[in-house]
Scaffold this active site. Structure first.
Site, PDB file in Angstrom:
ATOM      1  N   MET A 295      -5.444   8.358  11.279  1.00 10.13           N
ATOM      2  CA  MET A 295      -6.537   8.386  10.292  1.00 10.13           C
ATOM      3  C   MET A 295      -7.650   9.343  10.709  1.00 10.13           C
ATOM      4  SD  MET A 295      -6.732   4.292   9.433  1.00 10.13           S
ATOM      5  CE  MET A 295      -7.218   3.894  11.116  1.00 10.13           C
TER       6      MET A 295
ATOM      7  N   ASP B 271       0.845  -1.185   0.000  1.00  6.55           N
ATOM      8  CA  ASP B 271       0.000   0.000   0.000  1.00  6.55           C
ATOM      9  C   ASP B 271       0.883   1.238   0.000  1.00  6.55           C
ATOM     10  OD1 ASP B 271       0.657   0.781   2.688  1.00  6.55           O
ATOM     11  OD2 ASP B 271      -0.861  -0.586   3.454  1.00  6.55           O
TER      12      ASP B 271
ATOM     13  N   LYS C 202      -5.334   2.256  -0.352  1.00  2.00           N
ATOM     14  CA  LYS C 202      -6.630   2.844  -0.017  1.00  2.00           C
ATOM     15  C   LYS C 202      -6.399   4.342   0.147  1.00  2.00           C
ATOM     16  CE  LYS C 202      -7.971  -1.375   2.438  1.00  2.00           C
ATOM     17  NZ  LYS C 202      -8.349  -1.985   3.739  1.00  2.00           N
TER      18      LYS C 202
END
Length: 356
Positions: free
Chosen positions: A288, A151, A173
């Protein structure tokens, strides 16, 4: 593959290709200070994210004159299929007398054919982004891999140095962008392993700290695939530390709590007791949580946290683009997300956030 030891500060570099191999080249070039432009019809999600954030430029199909004007170095990171579709950038570079350096990759494993050996999966936590902070065990696993499923937050520049047969799959993502469902990631890991390949799942930080690593372990076990976990340096502690911020400090605070900010305090999906957290007297580390920071600040203030409480948001931890934005809970609640603050970022709330 970029030659080791090259110093490229301020050097314009054109990278031909938009696949996972190009991603590794681009990140490695940026770490060496180059000004990178990517030319490709399509980009993998992590490359698209770098372009969207203004860290890499994207060019259209190029002509010889444009290569001469734009670049002192050309890196061809395209697969054979991509080369058949796009301009021959290396040929243009040679005509112009520009240094050209090629990378061939066929995406095929060497050695034993699939099915002759048992496949396996290793989850490697890559740390906060600096390639030097990957553990030795994780590095060895990368070099033994046939397939790397990565990722955007992993230290992907390391992938540029892997043997040519290693297949790289980008399953990034991107916040508010392209998104690879976890079920698809699980399927990719299992499918390659069942074909007899040694698979490394490569991600940022530690696989078990908001990395969905345990879900991947379960998927492998259910499919009968041997799976190993190599711990990584978690970004929750290392990113603030790289910015000079200790999450604990004698005489200041005696503990810290790490929470995910993807679900705001007023979101039905949130399981965090924000009232208790506000009263706990510990440093709060939010991962996040860039978009939800103002709502988090409102909840903490409503629960009694001092409105002057310092807040530090560290972006791109461990990378050349690392930057720290400092504010307070009151300012966050009143003014919203500070200008220029974008993910990925680690946010520290508490008195230690004023230290540097």
């Amino acid at each position: 593959m970029t030659a080791p030891g090259w110093r490229l500060a301020g050097v314009p570099v054109l990278v031909a290709g938009g696949g996972a191999g190009a991603l590794a080249e681009v990140v490695q070039l940026r770490e060496r200070g180059a000004d990178v432009t990517v030319v490709a019809h399509e980009l993998v999600p992590a490359l698209e994210d770098l372009v969207d954030r203004g860290l890499v430029a994207r060019g259209a199909d190029v002509t010889e004159a444009e290569v001469v004007a734009a670049s002192r170095l050309v890196v061809d990171a395209r697969t054979p299929a991509e080369r058949s579709e796009g301009p021959d950038v290396l040929q243009l570079a040679a005509v112009a007398g520009i240094l050209a350096y090629g990378l061939e990759t066929d995406g095929q494993a060497t050695g034993q054919e699939a099915g002759e050996r048992a496949g396996s999966v290793v989850l490697v936590g890559g740390g906060p982004g600096d390639p030097g902070l990957l553990t030795r065990r994780g590095y060895d696993a990368l070099w033994a891999a046939d397939v790397v499923v990565t990722d955007r937050l992993a230290p992907v520049s390391l992938l540029a140095d892997l043997p040519a047969h290693v297949e790289v799959v980008d399953v990034s993502k991107i916040p508010r962008g392209r998104f690879t469902p976890q079920e698809e990631i699980n399927r990719v890991l299992v499918e390659h392993a069942l074909r007899g390949r040694r698979v490394v799942r490569f991600k940022g930080g530690d696989s078990f700290v908001f990395g969905r690593g345990y879900e991947e372990v379960l998927a492998c076990r259910e499919a009968g695939v041997p799976v190993e976990v190599v711990p990584g340096v978690t970004s929750a502690v290392s990113v603030p530390e790289l910015a000079g911020i200790p999450v604990t400090n004698r005489g200041t605070v005696q503990g810290f709590t790490v929470v995910s900010g993807h679900a705001a305090p007023d979101d039905p999906r949130s399981t965090v007791d924000w009232d208790a957290l506000a009263r706990a007297g510990t440093t709060i580390v939010v991962l996040m949580g860039v978009e939800t920071l103002p709502r988090i600040a409102v909840a903490l203030l409503a629960a009694g946290r001092d409105d002057r409480t310092p807040v530090a948001c560290v972006m791109d931890g461990g990378l050349p683009s690392m930057r720290t934005v400092r504010t307070t809970l009151a300012a966050l609640a009143a003014d919203g997300v500070p200008e220029g603050l974008v993910p990925p970022a680690v946010t520290v709330v508490g008195d230690v956030a004023a230290l540097s």
